[in-house]
Design a protein around this motif. Structure first.
Motif, PDB file in Angstrom:
ATOM      1  N   ALA A  75      92.426  13.580  42.074  1.00 22.74           N
ATOM      2  CA  ALA A  75      92.346  14.330  43.338  1.00 22.74           C
ATOM      3  C   ALA A  75      91.815  15.739  43.098  1.00 22.74           C
ATOM      4  O   ALA A  75      90.994  16.241  43.879  1.00 22.74           O
ATOM      5  N   ILE A  76      92.255  16.382  42.028  1.00 23.43           N
ATOM      6  CA  ILE A  76      91.789  17.735  41.721  1.00 23.43           C
ATOM      7  C   ILE A  76      90.301  17.729  41.384  1.00 23.43           C
ATOM      8  O   ILE A  76      89.538  18.575  41.868  1.00 23.43           O
ATOM      9  N   VAL A  77      89.873  16.769  40.573  1.00 20.18           N
ATOM     10  CA  VAL A  77      88.453  16.685  40.216  1.00 20.18           C
ATOM     11  C   VAL A  77      87.610  16.376  41.452  1.00 20.18           C
ATOM     12  O   VAL A  77      86.548  16.981  41.669  1.00 20.18           O
ATOM     13  N   GLY A  78      88.072  15.465  42.299  1.00 26.31           N
ATOM     14  CA  GLY A  78      87.341  15.134  43.523  1.00 26.31           C
ATOM     15  C   GLY A  78      87.237  16.326  44.457  1.00 26.31           C
ATOM     16  O   GLY A  78      86.168  16.609  45.007  1.00 26.31           O
ATOM     17  N   ALA A  79      88.336  17.054  44.636  1.00 29.10           N
ATOM     18  CA  ALA A  79      88.318  18.236  45.509  1.00 29.10           C
ATOM     19  C   ALA A  79      87.408  19.320  44.947  1.00 29.10           C
ATOM     20  O   ALA A  79      86.644  19.947  45.697  1.00 29.10           O
ATOM     21  N   ALA A  80      87.479  19.543  43.651  1.00 27.99           N
ATOM     22  CA  ALA A  80      86.624  20.558  43.032  1.00 27.99           C
ATOM     23  C   ALA A  80      85.150  20.183  43.158  1.00 27.99           C
ATOM     24  O   ALA A  80      84.295  21.031  43.428  1.00 27.99           O
ATOM     25  N   CYS A  81      84.851  18.905  42.986  1.00 25.42           N
ATOM     26  CA  CYS A  81      83.471  18.430  43.118  1.00 25.42           C
ATOM     27  C   CYS A  81      82.978  18.621  44.555  1.00 25.42           C
ATOM     28  O   CYS A  81      81.854  19.079  44.774  1.00 25.42           O
ATOM     29  N   LEU A  82      83.801  18.282  45.521  1.00 19.81           N
ATOM     30  CA  LEU A  82      83.416  18.428  46.928  1.00 19.81           C
ATOM     31  C   LEU A  82      83.200  19.890  47.295  1.00 19.81           C
ATOM     32  O   LEU A  82      82.194  20.246  47.905  1.00 19.81           O
ATOM     33  N   VAL A  83      84.126  20.746  46.893  1.00 18.65           N
ATOM     34  CA  VAL A  83      84.001  22.172  47.215  1.00 18.65           C
ATOM     35  C   VAL A  83      82.780  22.782  46.538  1.00 18.65           C
ATOM     36  O   VAL A  83      82.031  23.547  47.169  1.00 18.65           O
ATOM     37  N   SER A  84      82.549  22.452  45.291  1.00 24.55           N
ATOM     38  CA  SER A  84      81.383  23.028  44.602  1.00 24.55           C
ATOM     39  C   SER A  84      80.080  22.526  45.217  1.00 24.55           C
ATOM     40  O   SER A  84      79.111  23.281  45.343  1.00 24.55           O
ATOM     41  N   GLY A  85      80.031  21.278  45.631  1.00 26.20           N
ATOM     42  CA  GLY A  85      78.833  20.751  46.282  1.00 26.20           C
ATOM     43  C   GLY A  85      78.580  21.400  47.630  1.00 26.20           C
ATOM     44  O   GLY A  85      77.443  21.760  47.965  1.00 26.20           O
ATOM     45  N   LEU A  86      79.635  21.560  48.426  1.00 28.78           N
ATOM     46  CA  LEU A  86      79.486  22.228  49.723  1.00 28.78           C
ATOM     47  C   LEU A  86      79.091  23.683  49.550  1.00 28.78           C
ATOM     48  O   LEU A  86      78.289  24.219  50.326  1.00 28.78           O
ATOM     49  N   LEU A  87      79.650  24.323  48.541  1.00 29.27           N
ATOM     50  CA  LEU A  87      79.274  25.709  48.255  1.00 29.27           C
ATOM     51  C   LEU A  87      77.803  25.795  47.848  1.00 29.27           C
ATOM     52  O   LEU A  87      77.091  26.711  48.266  1.00 29.27           O
TER      53      LEU A  87
END
Length: 108
Positions: A75-87
């Protein structure tokens, strides 16, 4: 005429002679292309997020780690990936707006 008409009653329109109509068509195509590009970027970010989270989940389960820890890590890796991509998408759009403003400023 280069192309054969599909129907004898069809109205013969030649849009290439009118510059205003050509400009309107190009503007509409540009708007649709930008929207499609944004959707594809977002889809790629979602695919990347799911793949990274599933890789962490699969690796943790194959290595016989505690399930809670593996789920939290995925979940942490998925959230970090999503946030970095949106950023990244947001920063690219912001940079594009800045470049467009600079070009308009230089053109004056």
């Amino acid at each position: 005429m280069r192309f054969k008409r599909s129907h004898t009653g069809q109205l013969d329109l030649d849009w290439s002679k009118d510059a205003e109509i050509e400009r309107i068509i190009e503007a509409r195509v540009a708007i649709r292309s930008e929207a499609a590009a944004l959707r594809w970027r977002f889809r790629l970010i979602l695919i990347e997020t799911v793949l990274m989270a599933s890789l962490v989940l699969a690796a943790g389960l194959v290595l016989h780690q505690p399930t809670g820890m593996v789920l939290r890590g995925a979940a942490i890796v998925g959230a970090a990936c999503l946030v970095s991509g949106l950023l990244l998408i947001a920063l690219a759009a912001f940079t594009g707006h800045l470049i467009a403003r600079y070009r308009r400023w230089r053109g004056q």
